[in-house]
Design an enzyme around this catalytic site. Structure first.
Site, mmCIF file in Angstrom:
data_model
loop_
_atom_site.group_PDB
_atom_site.id
_atom_site.type_symbol
_atom_site.label_atom_id
_atom_site.label_comp_id
_atom_site.label_asym_id
_atom_site.label_seq_id
_atom_site.Cartn_x
_atom_site.Cartn_y
_atom_site.Cartn_z
ATOM 1 N N GLY A 142 20.782 118.516 31.633
ATOM 2 C CA GLY A 142 21.995 119.075 31.639
ATOM 3 C C GLY A 142 22.396 119.053 29.979
ATOM 4 O O GLY A 142 21.527 119.008 29.231
ATOM 5 N N ARG A 221 23.762 106.579 35.389
ATOM 6 C CA ARG A 221 24.413 105.778 36.243
ATOM 7 C C ARG A 221 23.406 104.699 36.883
ATOM 8 O O ARG A 221 22.486 104.970 37.238
ATOM 9 C CB ARG A 221 24.945 106.589 37.509
ATOM 10 C CG ARG A 221 26.372 107.424 37.038
ATOM 11 C CD ARG A 221 27.586 106.418 36.731
ATOM 12 N NE ARG A 221 28.814 107.102 36.272
ATOM 13 C CZ ARG A 221 29.150 107.249 35.223
ATOM 14 N NH1 ARG A 221 28.605 106.853 34.051
ATOM 15 N NH2 ARG A 221 30.422 108.042 34.869
ATOM 16 N N GLU A 250 28.585 97.085 37.575
ATOM 17 C CA GLU A 250 28.884 96.779 36.265
ATOM 18 C C GLU A 250 30.175 95.924 36.377
ATOM 19 O O GLU A 250 31.023 96.337 37.236
ATOM 20 C CB GLU A 250 29.111 97.969 35.140
ATOM 21 C CG GLU A 250 27.633 98.619 35.146
ATOM 22 C CD GLU A 250 27.951 100.192 34.315
ATOM 23 O OE1 GLU A 250 29.124 100.512 34.039
ATOM 24 O OE2 GLU A 250 26.813 100.588 34.355
ATOM 25 N N HIS A 268 27.080 99.443 28.656
ATOM 26 C CA HIS A 268 27.709 100.863 28.905
ATOM 27 C C HIS A 268 28.464 101.412 27.599
ATOM 28 O O HIS A 268 29.604 101.665 27.804
ATOM 29 C CB HIS A 268 28.378 101.079 30.099
ATOM 30 C CG HIS A 268 28.776 102.228 30.781
ATOM 31 N ND1 HIS A 268 28.869 102.326 32.334
ATOM 32 C CD2 HIS A 268 28.666 103.247 30.015
ATOM 33 C CE1 HIS A 268 28.902 103.640 32.446
ATOM 34 N NE2 HIS A 268 28.825 104.514 31.238
HETATM 35 P P1 NDP Z 1 25.449 117.933 33.134
HETATM 36 O O1 NDP Z 1 26.147 118.359 34.630
HETATM 37 O O2 NDP Z 1 25.601 118.778 32.077
HETATM 38 O O3 NDP Z 1 23.836 117.951 33.635
HETATM 39 C C1 NDP Z 1 23.662 117.251 34.914
HETATM 40 C C2 NDP Z 1 22.074 117.491 35.036
HETATM 41 O O4 NDP Z 1 21.511 116.763 36.054
HETATM 42 C C3 NDP Z 1 21.791 118.947 35.328
HETATM 43 O O5 NDP Z 1 20.886 119.809 34.453
HETATM 44 C C4 NDP Z 1 21.359 119.009 36.851
HETATM 45 O O6 NDP Z 1 20.321 120.205 36.922
HETATM 46 C C5 NDP Z 1 20.739 117.692 37.078
HETATM 47 N N1 NDP Z 1 20.934 117.152 38.335
HETATM 48 C C6 NDP Z 1 22.082 117.336 39.123
HETATM 49 N N2 NDP Z 1 21.587 116.877 40.476
HETATM 50 C C7 NDP Z 1 20.375 116.302 40.163
HETATM 51 C C8 NDP Z 1 19.676 115.632 41.105
HETATM 52 N N3 NDP Z 1 20.125 115.574 42.598
HETATM 53 N N4 NDP Z 1 18.604 115.253 40.852
HETATM 54 C C9 NDP Z 1 18.039 115.643 39.595
HETATM 55 N N5 NDP Z 1 18.838 116.209 38.764
HETATM 56 C C10 NDP Z 1 20.175 116.244 38.919
HETATM 57 O O7 NDP Z 1 25.816 116.417 32.957
HETATM 58 P P2 NDP Z 1 25.760 115.653 31.336
HETATM 59 O O8 NDP Z 1 24.635 116.101 30.865
HETATM 60 O O9 NDP Z 1 27.062 116.107 30.755
HETATM 61 O O10 NDP Z 1 25.970 114.257 32.150
HETATM 62 C C11 NDP Z 1 24.809 113.453 32.733
HETATM 63 C C12 NDP Z 1 25.454 112.532 33.465
HETATM 64 O O11 NDP Z 1 25.413 111.273 32.454
HETATM 65 C C13 NDP Z 1 26.785 112.343 33.912
HETATM 66 O O12 NDP Z 1 27.115 112.633 35.284
HETATM 67 C C14 NDP Z 1 27.313 110.592 33.446
HETATM 68 O O13 NDP Z 1 27.127 110.036 34.813
HETATM 69 C C15 NDP Z 1 26.292 110.337 32.711
HETATM 70 N N6 NDP Z 1 26.922 109.673 31.463
HETATM 71 C C16 NDP Z 1 26.680 108.441 30.857
HETATM 72 C C17 NDP Z 1 27.330 108.031 29.782
HETATM 73 C C18 NDP Z 1 27.089 106.645 29.236
HETATM 74 O O14 NDP Z 1 28.232 105.947 28.553
HETATM 75 N N7 NDP Z 1 26.059 106.019 29.566
HETATM 76 C C19 NDP Z 1 28.550 108.880 29.283
HETATM 77 C C20 NDP Z 1 28.723 110.101 29.817
HETATM 78 C C21 NDP Z 1 27.821 110.718 30.786
HETATM 79 P P3 NDP Z 1 20.113 120.788 38.045
HETATM 80 O O15 NDP Z 1 21.270 121.588 38.419
HETATM 81 O O16 NDP Z 1 19.025 121.803 37.960
HETATM 82 O O17 NDP Z 1 19.716 119.854 39.299
#
Ligand code: NDP
Length: 303
Positions: A142, A221, A250, A268
């Site tokens: 994503g 996560r 956490e 985190h």
């Molecule tokens: P996006 O919604 O842009 O991207 C999520 C991606 O995950 C998509 O490409 C989607 O592709 C894929 N996805 C969704 N469901 C599944 C699944 N069941 N299996 C495999 N792939 C899957 O989100 P972001 O990139 O903006 O953020 C991603 C995550 O990062 C957030 O949800 C958050 O939990 C985490 N995060 C962590 C932070 C930290 O401080 N460590 C800070 C910010 C975010 P497809 O639809 O093709 O499956």
């Protein structure tokens, strides 16, 4: 002016503009019926039990992109709107993923300790391994996953990814099967959302496929990785190393991870910079202002 409930400690640069425009509360304290908005962090619980106590809540504004702790079906049924803070944190989180790749591959934490302990005086630090030519397997291509891919491609790495769909507008190889991606990867990088659908998808089988030259990186996560299986895989040498910014429970981190020699652990901090946290706070303020003015939300979560 509306009544807003803060469900978690929030930074001053978020609470101050909200306090200037609304009545803000840090506990319900008999005000359940007055509360129209709820604000919390990405890791905050917005459980159904909490929301059931708030009969007039209209909107949940999450200071974070992950909304896996918001019960979306319940919110949809009650017409509660949800906002998050995407995009503004993408670069910072991707930077932390790359940092974890570098810290684990080049053994930077151990090298730093080696120098501080004056061991350099007795001889050079052990050799590490290079990134060039290695494969990064990204789970969830994503916003953040793509930013990680661009960065690691610039380091000379091959990129492959797994998700629910192949993407036609990226140059990287899609792998529909997570175990196969793990088998190909030198670094398996978790960047998909948390929640029921992805709980423990990185399990013992995936770690066995990653193998003893493979490293697991998780910036998404903690729930996505079976932490007990990870601890076992690290202890038995099933995988080489791990770099983690997130954990299952956490801020509690299992003692077995704290004492493992082949891990780098961060508390985190993916989006935790002044610049990004302020931009995230600004989105929360703008979403709430738009909601109470009857305007379209800036960054609504699609339900
Ligand atoms: P996006 O919604 O842009 O991207 C999520 C991606 O995950 C998509 O490409 C989607 O592709 C894929 N996805 C969704 N469901 C599944 C699944 N069941 N299996 C495999 N792939 C899957 O989100 P972001 O990139 O903006 O953020 C991603 C995550 O990062 C957030 O949800 C958050 O939990 C985490 N995060 C962590 C932070 C930290 O401080 N460590 C800070 C910010 C975010 P497809 O639809 O093709 O499956």
């Amino acid at each position: 002016m509306a009544d807003i409930l803060f469900l978690a400690p929030l930074p001053d640069f978020l609470t101050q503009p909200l306090l200037a425009a609304h009545r803000c509360h840090t506990s319900m304290d008999g005000r359940e019926e007055m509360i129209r908005a709820v604000v919390g962090q990405g890791g905050t619980s917005y459980s159904r039990e909490i929301l059931e106590r708030l009969p007039n809540v209209e909107i949940i504004s999450v200071l974070g992109v992950g909304y896996d702790r918001v019960p979306l079906d319940y919110c949809k049924a009650r017409d509660i709107r949800v906002t998050n803070t995407p995009d503004v944190l993408t670069d910072d989180v991707a930077d932390i993923a790359v940092a974890l790749v570098l810290m684990t591959s080049r053994k930077l934490v151990a090298a730093n300790r080696y120098l501080h302990e004056r061991k350099w005086l007795g001889g050079p630090f052990e050799m590490a391994s290079a990134l060039r030519g290695k494969t990064a397997g990204i789970i969830g291509l994503g916003r953040i996953g793509k930013a990680i891919a661009h960065r690691l491609a610039a380091h000379g790495m091959e990129i492959a990814y797994h998700g629910r769909h192949a993407q036609t507008d990226v140059p990287w190889r899609f792998c529909s099967n997570l175990v196969e991606l793990a088998r190909e990867a030198d670094f398996l990088i978790v960047a998909c959302p948390g929640g029921a659908e992805t709980r423990h998808i990185v399990n013992a089988e995936v770690m066995a496929a990653l193998g003893n030259v493979g490293t697991l990186i998780n910036i998404a996560r903690g729930s996505i990785v079976d932490e007990a299986a990870l601890i076992d895989a690290l202890a038995t040498g099933t995988i080489k190393a791990a770099g983690l910014d997130v954990f299952e429970n956490e801020p509690h981190v299992p003692a077995a991870l704290l004492s493992a020699p082949n891990v780098v652990l961060l508390p985190h901090i993916g989006s935790n910079t002044q610049e990004t946290r302020r931009a995230m706070a600004d989105l929360v303020v703008r979403n709430l202002a738009a909601h109470f003015a009857g305007q379209p939300l800036v960054t609504p979560v699609r339900m």
